[in-house]
Enzyme design. Sequence first.
Site, PDB file in Angstrom:
ATOM      1  N   GLU A   7       0.787  -1.218  -0.027  1.00  0.00           N
ATOM      2  CA  GLU A   7       0.071   0.146   0.091  1.00  0.00           C
ATOM      3  C   GLU A   7       0.991   1.110  -0.133  1.00  0.00           C
ATOM      4  OE1 GLU A   7       0.289   0.065   4.507  1.00  0.00           O
ATOM      5  OE2 GLU A   7       0.486  -1.296   2.963  1.00  0.00           O
ATOM      6  N   ARG A  60       6.536  -8.574  15.194  1.00  0.00           N
ATOM      7  CA  ARG A  60       6.507  -7.982  13.900  1.00  0.00           C
ATOM      8  C   ARG A  60       7.837  -7.766  13.518  1.00  0.00           C
ATOM      9  NH1 ARG A  60       3.490  -4.698  10.147  1.00  0.00           N
ATOM     10  NH2 ARG A  60       4.520  -2.920   9.467  1.00  0.00           N
ATOM     11  N   LEU A  85       6.083  -4.652   3.938  1.00  0.00           N
ATOM     12  CA  LEU A  85       5.046  -5.159   5.067  1.00  0.00           C
ATOM     13  C   LEU A  85       4.099  -3.907   5.011  1.00  0.00           C
ATOM     14  CD1 LEU A  85       7.278  -6.385   8.032  1.00  0.00           C
ATOM     15  CD2 LEU A  85       5.304  -7.443   6.771  1.00  0.00           C
ATOM     16  N   SER A  86       2.879  -4.188   5.145  1.00  0.00           N
ATOM     17  CA  SER A  86       1.839  -3.207   5.370  1.00  0.00           C
ATOM     18  C   SER A  86       1.724  -2.405   6.771  1.00  0.00           C
ATOM     19  CB  SER A  86       0.320  -3.604   4.946  1.00  0.00           C
ATOM     20  OG  SER A  86       0.332  -3.999   3.581  1.00  0.00           O
ATOM     21  N   ALA A  87       1.303  -1.400   6.978  1.00  0.00           N
ATOM     22  CA  ALA A  87       1.018  -0.849   8.289  1.00  0.00           C
ATOM     23  C   ALA A  87       0.263  -1.550   9.138  1.00  0.00           C
ATOM     24  CB  ALA A  87       0.354   0.527   8.398  1.00  0.00           C
TER      25      ALA A  87
END
Length: 401
Positions: A7, A60, A85-87
């Site tokens: 994203e 994470r 990696l997305s938020a």
Amino acid sequence: MFMGENEKSASLTTSTETKSVRMGGAVSAGEDNDELIDNLKEAQYIRSDLVEQAFRAIDRADYYLEEFRDSAYKDLAWRHGNIHLSAPCIYSEVMEALDLQPGLSFLNLGSGTGYLSTMVGLILGPFGVNHGVELHQDVIEYAYQKLEFFIKTSDSFDRFEFCEPCFVMGNCLEIAPESGPYDRVYCGAGVQREQEDYMKNLLKVEGILVLPLEEKLTKITRTGYNSWETKNIIAVSFAPLVLPKHRDNSKPKAVPLPTMFEVRTLQDLARIFIRLTLKKTVVGPGPGPLPRGLAHNGERLRQAQHCGSTLLSNRYVFMSRLIPGPMDDDNNRSDAEEEEEEGNCRIRGEPEEEEQEEEGEESREGGALLHEAPVNLLRERILSLPLPEPLKMYMLHYREK
């Protein structure tokens, strides 16, 4: 296919309130993974126990390259080359919208680092299906490295019954027609309206598809063979799907997904059943580790440990009478050896009286409770059973394949 879970920015919008963020940033940064999850819960991005347990079970930062770990607990997307990696706030909304349950089949379109697929696998359990499609070979190799690290080192691997993800390389717009359908599907790249029907056909009836559709993270539920329910979750901006490239007059090569279901061996089924039975006895029926609040409360943790150990003690005595120790002959054992074994097999939750008094004094000092790390009771109980070591390791999902 597309550039991983990708994203570009996110502007979060709900029907009751509006939040404007860029590249995530919906919640404040945490000092560690637990604090990040606390922030996501407080902001109502994480709302269910199953999703919270999955997020807490996987650090994470383990999915970052070492030189970038300092940024892992910020609510921001991260990219390095093809790795992305997305938020955390985006992943939270995705996990909640998927409404995951044990035993379901899941397809991750743009599986990337495998972070999301691994969290999903903790919920799906041993009888689920966990597949991912990724465009870039280097990202698939990275994902398998991270998966191997999780399996070999994470305490969560023993706390959960894990559905291990399987990743294949290819363009998600070229999936073989005979593949699927799936109970749950997630697409991590922007989907245009003309690609929507293709995505819907990957779903079973009553299945759920979550995808960025025309700048909105959207949940689509297949209510019948030709009927759908659509719900917009948040406004987002993802990089678009990468369209397949073909040479002139060449036939596109379909991406074959792994088989949906494989017949398990009797040995596997026995291991799964025994582990589940022990887990229910030791830590209760819950699917995951102790919640953070319990793990940080020493007195309540000791009570949980004591309760679980007491429940198991009678079963242990019963099993020890039926199953001889490995390569041992009880008739040739000395009294000293028997006393040593009894000492080694003492129930962890029932310390000696002197130890109990010392712990009580320490607990009362300053009026503060002890802060103890959570104990993996299932693992310790399996290791204490009078079984051959290879069998114990197999019961623990033997990690050296």
